[in-house]
Scaffold this active site. Structure first.
Site, PDB file in Angstrom:
ATOM      1  N   GLU A   1      81.088  23.545  24.692  1.00  0.00           N
ATOM      2  CA  GLU A   1      81.912  24.160  23.653  1.00  0.00           C
ATOM      3  C   GLU A   1      83.371  23.768  23.845  1.00  0.00           C
ATOM      4  OE1 GLU A   1      80.967  25.981  21.162  1.00  0.00           O
ATOM      5  OE2 GLU A   1      78.971  26.779  21.645  1.00  0.00           O
TER       6      GLU A   1
ATOM      7  N   GLU B   1      82.429  22.046  12.920  1.00  0.00           N
ATOM      8  CA  GLU B   1      82.951  21.905  14.281  1.00  0.00           C
ATOM      9  C   GLU B   1      83.321  20.441  14.517  1.00  0.00           C
ATOM     10  OE1 GLU B   1      79.939  23.683  16.751  1.00  0.00           O
ATOM     11  OE2 GLU B   1      80.091  25.603  15.709  1.00  0.00           O
TER      12      GLU B   1
ATOM     13  N   HIS C   1      79.759  20.981  20.800  1.00  0.00           N
ATOM     14  CA  HIS C   1      80.079  21.979  19.772  1.00  0.00           C
ATOM     15  C   HIS C   1      81.571  22.308  19.789  1.00  0.00           C
ATOM     16  CE1 HIS C   1      76.032  23.560  18.441  1.00  0.00           C
ATOM     17  NE2 HIS C   1      75.686  22.800  19.475  1.00  0.00           N
TER      18      HIS C   1
ATOM     19  N   HIS D   1      76.624  21.481  13.796  1.00  0.00           N
ATOM     20  CA  HIS D   1      77.376  22.383  12.926  1.00  0.00           C
ATOM     21  C   HIS D   1      78.517  21.579  12.304  1.00  0.00           C
ATOM     22  CE1 HIS D   1      75.874  25.869  15.644  1.00  0.00           C
ATOM     23  NE2 HIS D   1      75.048  25.656  14.632  1.00  0.00           N
TER      24      HIS D   1
END
Length: 561
Positions: free
Chosen positions: A532, A365, A458, A362
């Site tokens: 994350e 990010e 991420h 992504h």
């Protein structure tokens, strides 16, 4: 070549030999498999000239010729520059190269504490307002057509001819994102960010330049077209700011700034879609400065290429870090794969297990790229622990899975207009090359050795701290229930001021079945995770500091207690 040998990880192979589909059906014998790729001069066939540039692949019972890919495309040479950045042909790109210094604050940056008096600017559509920046290149094509180096560099005329005290804006540079700016008052600006190219959504990432500043003036900026109802801006996160004069004079880089910060639902909703605004006020530190605002610390494709170039030029690190090109994106940008391990001697037959790390699927990010850089700095360092890890494991690293999205300033999608991290099961190699080749590279690697860990890095826009998503194996084997939790628990013990084990989740939702984490787990990798990292900060630091204070220990910023 012996199965235990590591030489295959360092050979200069073509892309198809490294990660393409198997060239043989299951009925082809092992002896035929060893001769899968032959040059035309290795057989007597009057239809093929004697050349080493034609490869013959055995497909569906017959030999099929193809041209050998140019070798320079698939090995990163230390003698020359890396591949130039390619943009969709219609994207206008300024000639100026944007660069920022590396700088880490020596203090914990405070979050914003709301006062309850923050304004919620609601702007009516007034034709009298002045448009000071407008980039319409995003809508010239409904889908990706082709790319060119540097994009379209035809300069756009700015709507404002006499700048006087008006700020000037720019975002037509790598990873930049800003669609429109309207001056609604003397020192107040309404901003719109661009959706991901070839979509009408994913308005989250912003990164733009501001010039013609005046010091001491309270400016207000309001971005009006966010689509997420929840945001870390409602929990104290501040916008990022960079001043070229501060960087030059005081060596100060990106820092969190802003007052009167508020994230709220606005009146821009239409056709059942509701939009949300982020507003903040700020005083620039210098007159006539060139400054930048961003959602998170930028890390561009050029940053990655320059970093990889320093590795390839390093006589020590290049011995145990080999850089190859896994594939090309649909815009023909390179997706790199790094193989990191201590080269084995020919007499050493130990079978090393593999670790897979990927990042930046992504593009918005950016924190995932900074975590990846920190890992690479460590694993390529000269510490005894790094040396032990290189001696024990083979690390396969894909540091940027979505360079096309990174280049154009997307938040979530590739130039196919799709989320790559929902398409690891797709058979459309041409549409999703980076995840297709990554999956295939891992599958081939698993045929040779055990892969003990897969982790995809991420960033998270609504939660604090760092945490992991895993896969619950209790329905397949109860012994896997605890195994999935061991590695995240170890991270929480080693990094208690940043990693939250309680925030980790271990399940497989139907909507996530196309993610790298779930696909690799179903392929047989028991420790398969998504890591994350928050866009904002840690809520664990103060609790750790308090615990250390009670125990009478000292604590240094950035170090584990």
């Amino acid at each position: 070549m012996p199965e235990d040998s590591e030489k295959e990880d360092y050979s200069d192979r073509t892309i198809s030999d490294e990660s393409d589909e198997d060239n043989f059906m299951k009925f082809v014998s092992e002896d035929s498999h060893r001769c899968a790729l032959l040059t035309a001069d290795s057989i007597s066939d009057p239809f093929f000239p004697r050349t080493t540039q034609i490869l013959l692949e055995y497909q569906l019972g017959r030999w099929v010729p193809r041209l050998r890919e140019p070798r320079d495309l698939y090995g990163v040479s230390s003698s020359g520059p890396l591949s130039p950045t390619r943009w969709p042909y219609h994207c206008e790109v300024i000639d100026e190269k944007v660069q920022h210094i590396d700088w880490t604050p020596s203090y914990l940056e405070p979050v914003y504490t709301p006062t309850g008096l923050e304004m919620e600017p609601l702007y009516p559509n007034s034709k009298e307002d002045t448009v000071v920046y407008l980039a319409e290149d995003a809508y010239k094509e409904p889908c990706f057509v082709y790319s060119r180096v540097g994009g379209n560099r035809t300069p756009l005329k700015q709507p404002v001819d006499n700048y006087d005290n008006t700020l000037t804006f720019e975002a037509r540079f790598e990873s930049g994102n800003l669609q429109k700016v309207v001056k609604v008052a003397e020192y107040e600006y309404q901003l719109t960010v661009r959706p991901d190219l070839f979509t009408n959504k994913h308005t989250q990432w912003y990164y733009f330049q501001v010039a013609n500043t005046q010091a001491g003036i309270v400016y207000r900026f309001t971005i009006i077209n966010f689509t997420k109802p929840a945001s870390l801006y409602s929990r104290g996160m501040r916008p990022l700011f960079y001043s070229e004069k501060e960087a030059k004079a005081h060596n100060i880089g990106w820092q969190r700034i802003g007052d009167q910060i508020k994230y709220y639902r606005n009146n821009q909703g239409q056709e059942g879609c509701h939009y949300f605004s982020l507003t903040w006020t700020f005083q620039f530190p210098h007159n006539k400065d060139t400054c930048y605002f961003a959602h998170c610390y930028p890390y561009t494709y050029t940053n990655l290429q320059e970093y990889l170039s320093t590795i390839s030029h390093d006589s020590v690190r290049s011995k145990f870090c080999k850089i190859r090109v896994l594939c090309h994106t649909i815009a023909r940008n390179m997706v790199y794969v790094l193989t990191i391990t201590t080269p084995l001697k020919s007499t050493d037959s130990r079978k090393r297990k593999a670790v897979i790390l990927t990042a930046r699927v992504h593009p918005g990010e950016t924190n995932s790229s900074w975590i990846m850089k920190g890992f690479l700095d460590y694993i390529l360092g000269d510490s005894s622990d790094a040396q032990l890890l290189r001696d024990t494991f083979i690390f396969k690293v894909v540091p940027m899975l979505n360079p096309d999205g990174v280049i154009v300033g997307n938040y979530r999608c590739s130039l196919a207009g799709r989320d790559l991290n929902r398409n690891y099961t797709s058979l459309l190699k041409e549409s999703f090359p980076s995840v297709w080749y990554t999956r295939n590279m891992i599958r081939r690697l698993m045929e040779k050795r055990e892969v003990i860990l897969y982790c995809d890095l991420h960033g998270h826009s609504r939660k604090e701290n760092i945490f992991m998503y895993g896969c619950d194996g209790s329905d397949r084997c109860k012994a896997l229930y605890l195994q999935q939790r061991i590695f995240p628990l170890m991270l929480s013990k080693n990094c208690p001021d940043k990693f939250s084990f309680s925030a980790c989740k271990f399940n497989v939702q139907k909507s996530k079945e196309g993610t790298g984490r779930v696909v690799m787990w179903k392929m047989g990798i028991r420790n398969s995770f998504t890591m994350e990292a928050t866009f904002c900060g840690s809520t664990l630091v103060l609790s750790v500091l308090e615990r250390i204070r009670r125990n009478g220990k000292t604590y240094k910023l950035g170090k584990n207690p």
